[in-house]
Design an enzyme around this catalytic site. Sequence first.
Site, PDB file in Angstrom:
ATOM      1  N   ASP A  50      15.249 -14.495 -24.846  1.00  0.00           N
ATOM      2  CA  ASP A  50      14.359 -14.466 -26.003  1.00  0.00           C
ATOM      3  C   ASP A  50      15.148 -14.087 -27.249  1.00  0.00           C
ATOM      4  OD1 ASP A  50      11.305 -14.024 -26.997  1.00  0.00           O
ATOM      5  OD2 ASP A  50      12.580 -12.455 -27.823  1.00  0.00           O
ATOM      6  N   TYR A  55      17.177 -12.647 -35.684  1.00  0.00           N
ATOM      7  CA  TYR A  55      18.178 -11.876 -34.938  1.00  0.00           C
ATOM      8  C   TYR A  55      19.610 -12.309 -35.284  1.00  0.00           C
ATOM      9  CZ  TYR A  55      14.221 -10.794 -31.788  1.00  0.00           C
ATOM     10  OH  TYR A  55      13.013 -10.420 -31.251  1.00  0.00           O
ATOM     11  N   HIS A 115       7.030 -15.467 -35.760  1.00  0.00           N
ATOM     12  CA  HIS A 115       7.514 -14.119 -35.480  1.00  0.00           C
ATOM     13  C   HIS A 115       6.518 -13.028 -35.873  1.00  0.00           C
ATOM     14  CE1 HIS A 115      11.589 -11.923 -34.910  1.00  0.00           C
ATOM     15  NE2 HIS A 115      10.610 -11.137 -34.552  1.00  0.00           N
TER      16      HIS A 115
END
Length: 283
Positions: A50, A55, A115
């Site tokens: 994931d 990120y 998100h």
Amino acid sequence: MSPSLTIGSTLKLNTGAHLPILGFGVWDSPQNLTVKSCLEALKVGYQHIDTAQGYSNEKEVGEAVKQSGKARKDIYVTSKIWEAGSDVDSTYERCAGSVKKIAGDDGFLDLMLIHNAAVGAEPRKNMWLAMEKLHAEGKFKSIGVSNYGIGHIEEMKSYAKVWPPAVNQLELHPWLQQREIVEYCHKNGIVVEAYCPLVRNQKADDPTLNEVAKKHGKTTAQVLVRYCIDKGWSPLPKSDNPGRIAQNADVFDFQLGKEDLEKLDAMPQETPLVLAVDNKSTA
């Protein structure tokens, strides 16, 4: 949940696809460690990685998938779009960028999520419509959301062709159970994923957690991962330590009993590490 579950067990999504019951999270994993950590996770049996645009390690996840020697169909990959473009078309390009970084021009992602709901109504709509296009094209096998409350999911009905979302990824652990949105998701066929299942190790000294861990001969982290599984959630523990990566996956030789779950369910509900959803908001 059945004690006969294994690391290869899955949860069925409303798309007909199957989500691995355990995932490997790479939030806060530095780029220089992400490939190594993902390869370690895949070696010990994790089948789901994931990641997210936010990120900054999508490319490294893709590199780990290539280096693993495993068939692409045997590795489930999720990413998340962080923010919309100015319209659906520009947002589509942002989503497609994740596919390219992770899987190449001809590749696909198993799951793409929005998100965070806190970006505003119009950006949420643009992201979902863009994701629907990529889903129709086979670039996203399933699409879902993260940090969405009931109001946000209900709002989607006004524009979504694909509803309900396949997944809602939430901060979940004994100290933040978010019961209202979890119950809503289960009633509506939305699979729940749990991020921060280890509470960032902040509860390692909790007496009740340690009592349950000692009873089963497991670590507190293993109990927290198994807690999610026994609640019907798919946990996403993260670590860049090879020993802990393996340990967090070694949770299929025990099951929490009714009394264990009741003790952990009774934990005081605390301030979130990241976010607790607002179930009434559509802002």
